[in-house]
Design a protein around this motif. Structure first.
Motif, PDB file in Angstrom:
ATOM      1  N   ARG A  20      29.955  33.800  26.336  1.00 25.93           N
ATOM      2  CA  ARG A  20      30.357  35.165  26.728  1.00 25.93           C
ATOM      3  C   ARG A  20      29.200  35.852  27.456  1.00 25.93           C
ATOM      4  N   TYR A  50      38.701  38.507  37.959  1.00 23.93           N
ATOM      5  CA  TYR A  50      38.624  37.280  37.156  1.00 23.93           C
ATOM      6  C   TYR A  50      37.635  37.441  36.001  1.00 23.93           C
ATOM      7  N   PHE A  53      39.471  39.510  33.429  1.00 22.59           N
ATOM      8  CA  PHE A  53      40.486  38.683  32.785  1.00 22.59           C
ATOM      9  C   PHE A  53      39.874  37.900  31.625  1.00 22.59           C
ATOM     10  N   ASN A  54      38.718  37.299  31.851  1.00 23.97           N
ATOM     11  CA  ASN A  54      38.061  36.522  30.799  1.00 23.97           C
ATOM     12  C   ASN A  54      37.488  37.416  29.705  1.00 23.97           C
ATOM     13  N   GLU A  56      38.650  40.196  28.676  1.00 27.21           N
ATOM     14  CA  GLU A  56      39.744  40.780  27.906  1.00 27.21           C
ATOM     15  C   GLU A  56      40.669  39.739  27.290  1.00 27.21           C
ATOM     16  N   TYR A  57      40.389  38.439  27.509  1.00 29.52           N
ATOM     17  CA  TYR A  57      41.301  37.419  26.985  1.00 29.52           C
ATOM     18  C   TYR A  57      41.332  37.509  25.463  1.00 29.52           C
ATOM     19  N   TRP A  61      38.482  32.448  21.142  1.00 29.54           N
ATOM     20  CA  TRP A  61      38.610  31.209  21.902  1.00 29.54           C
ATOM     21  C   TRP A  61      37.241  30.573  22.147  1.00 29.54           C
ATOM     22  N   VAL A  83      41.696  28.171  20.194  1.00 33.05           N
ATOM     23  CA  VAL A  83      41.982  29.587  20.020  1.00 33.05           C
ATOM     24  C   VAL A  83      42.268  29.762  18.545  1.00 33.05           C
TER      25      VAL A  83
END
Length: 129
Positions: A20, A50, A53-54, A56-57, A61, A83
């Motif tokens: 992260r 993008y 997106f990652n 906030e996924y 995971w 996940v």
């Protein structure tokens, strides 16, 4: 693009996602990166979208590289993904620009399934690693 550099970018792509490390991940992406998921027919355009997106996924995971094949500016990755407690396999294709930035990502998340009846005499079943 040098194959060794493409391989390094592929490993860094997964490593920064797993940690992260959003600054390092964003630094790997071309400003005009395109991300696609064929199963859901979704496309994301641009580094900021993008990256978000990652970020906030949902869910807890995790990703690890099982295998990378690089050829010139392209890399294919076989990933072990999880996940929560659910293990999954992912296949990711990366296109890397001459300056070492990821310019295109195609994520394929195959779902496991039971084989159809009638071919038992040809195959053996094995446990997933």
């Amino acid at each position: 693009m040098d194959t060794a550099t493409t391989r390094d970018v592929a490993h860094a792509y997964v490593g920064t996602l797993e940690r992260r490390d959003w600054a390092a991940f964003g630094a790997l992406l071309d400003p005009d990166v395109v991300y696609e998921m064929p199963q859901s027919r979704e496309r994301i355009r641009g580094r900021d979208a993008y990256l978000r997106f990652n970020q906030e996924y949902p869910g807890d995971w995790h990703l690890s590289v099982r295998h990378v094949v690089a050829d010139g500016a392209r890399a294919a990755l076989w990933l072990d993904a999880r996940v929560g407690d659910e293990p999954m396999i992912a296949n990711v294709w990366l296109d890397v620009s001459d300056d070492g930035l990821v310019r295109r990502v195609t994520d394929v998340w195959p779902e496991p399934f039971e084989p159809p009846a009638g071919r038992e005499h040809l195959v053996e079943r094995y446990d997933a690693d």
